[in-house]
Design an enzyme around this catalytic site. Sequence first.
Site, PDB file in Angstrom:
ATOM      1  N   ALA A 253       0.837  -1.206   0.000  1.00  0.00           N
ATOM      2  CA  ALA A 253       0.000   0.000   0.000  1.00  0.00           C
ATOM      3  C   ALA A 253       0.874   1.258   0.000  1.00  0.00           C
ATOM      4  O   ALA A 253       1.931   1.275   0.633  1.00  0.00           O
ATOM      5  CB  ALA A 253      -0.916  -0.019   1.218  1.00  0.00           C
ATOM      6  N   GLY A 255       0.287   1.253  -3.320  1.00  0.00           N
ATOM      7  CA  GLY A 255       0.258   0.558  -4.600  1.00  0.00           C
ATOM      8  C   GLY A 255       1.097   1.141  -5.714  1.00  0.00           C
ATOM      9  O   GLY A 255       1.105   0.600  -6.825  1.00  0.00           O
ATOM     10  N   GLY A 256       1.804   2.236  -5.455  1.00  0.00           N
ATOM     11  CA  GLY A 256       2.595   2.855  -6.518  1.00  0.00           C
ATOM     12  C   GLY A 256       3.629   1.917  -7.099  1.00  0.00           C
ATOM     13  O   GLY A 256       3.805   1.829  -8.320  1.00  0.00           O
ATOM     14  N   ASP A 301      -0.080 -10.009   7.052  1.00  0.00           N
ATOM     15  CA  ASP A 301       1.180  -9.607   7.664  1.00  0.00           C
ATOM     16  C   ASP A 301       2.296 -10.323   6.912  1.00  0.00           C
ATOM     17  O   ASP A 301       2.409 -11.557   6.972  1.00  0.00           O
ATOM     18  CB  ASP A 301       1.177 -10.000   9.144  1.00  0.00           C
ATOM     19  CG  ASP A 301       2.487  -9.682   9.851  1.00  0.00           C
ATOM     20  OD1 ASP A 301       3.438  -9.214   9.189  1.00  0.00           O
ATOM     21  OD2 ASP A 301       2.577  -9.922  11.067  1.00  0.00           O
ATOM     22  N   CYS A 373      12.220   4.511   2.824  1.00  0.00           N
ATOM     23  CA  CYS A 373      12.239   5.957   2.578  1.00  0.00           C
ATOM     24  C   CYS A 373      12.863   6.650   3.788  1.00  0.00           C
ATOM     25  O   CYS A 373      12.408   7.691   4.241  1.00  0.00           O
ATOM     26  CB  CYS A 373      10.846   6.494   2.269  1.00  0.00           C
ATOM     27  SG  CYS A 373       9.601   6.155   3.526  1.00  0.00           S
TER      28      CYS A 373
END
Length: 433
Positions: A253, A255-256, A301, A373
């Site tokens: 998620a 989803g990019g 998970d 990130c």
Amino acid sequence: MAEPSHSLRAAAARVIQAVEQGQSLSQCLPPALLRVAERDRAGLQALSYGTCRWFHRLDAELDQRLKRPLRKQDRIIHHLMMVALFQLRFSQQASYAVLNETVEACRELNKPHLTGLVNGTLRRAQRDGEPAYPDSGTTLSHPLWMREKLRHNWPDDWQAILAANNQQAPMTLRVNARRTSRAAYLARLAEAGIDARATRFAPQGIQLQQAVAVDLLPGFAEGLVSVQDEAAQLCTGLLDLQPGQRVLDACAAPGGKTCAILEACAELGEVVAIDQSAERLVRVDENLERLGLVANVMAADAGATDSWWEGTPFDRILLDVPCSASGVIRRHPDIKLLRREADITPLAAIQLDLLTAMWSVLKPGGRLVYATCSIFPQENHRIVERFLKQQDTTQLVHIDAGWGRDMGAGRQLLPEPDSHDGFFYAVLERVAP
């Protein structure tokens, strides 16, 4: 029913209070936007993001100006004055309007007894200008622990990182190579009067000179492009995707990256996208539908492989782990308020556990791309180094690229103004023990 327009600053103060109490902007801002007049929604978003971005600097100024802190039950007025200070210091709003409307907002927040304090404090701030701060870290508006951690990790770059975090991130697109080419889409943008250029490193990336609403992008609804930072787009090249492969996006998620994987190689055998949050997977499904792509989407998970894995190993795995998000602060300035130094060690444990679990579902000869990130080494190359010591079936693949910095066990991108976010990648292949 929408609130009257003078409640814009009161609404912003409520948002900042909610963030200070632990809610993210993505949680508390959308309902707040619905409670103000439509004409004020862009303004509320700008005030909320801007005040979060400069929170620590505004807070420091206000602490200097107040003889004593406000009582806990009046803390909302502290936030209201921070919103006003943000406008005085960082916007083109007329100062008389800021002062008058902030006093009105004080009444609306049921604190009429504090209007004199608010008026006097803000008038002095307007008259005297911004005060001197004890150090450049306060000027660059980050929490002390984060400043010190970055100073230790990046002694030659930490101030540039802090400055980059305070810049508004550019709007970057990923062209859907199944539908069009980057050159063709750049031409369409030019026809629409949208100034744009190709990104330096991502082969399908386009950076806009100015952000625009997605419904103004040519062909957006038809799936020609998606919004995605350049650094995040680099995962597909590292995966070395080939026809027939079974690919897992382990923390998918919104989803990019799942969509980028499907766009990059049309002949993949299967793409499985899992995420622990069923609510966030709705975005994955929406993105897939808009782009005309198909993936096997599951709420699970990733680390609990027994609950979802049916036994067929994967040729490729993208593991974009939960992290501090310290590389995307310019897009999410509330991270400065929400993240704590104590979060990093537990996150590192989760990251190593996920990497270990994903290794068990990777085919011999398969490739895993570890991504974050984050710009904290504790979550990045140090995790990979720890994993390499634990596993005798692991081969580190050197990333030969013009972007980022070679960290030995992976490659680190730092946030750059008018360019990509902060991001980390490492590439691992499974070999016989």
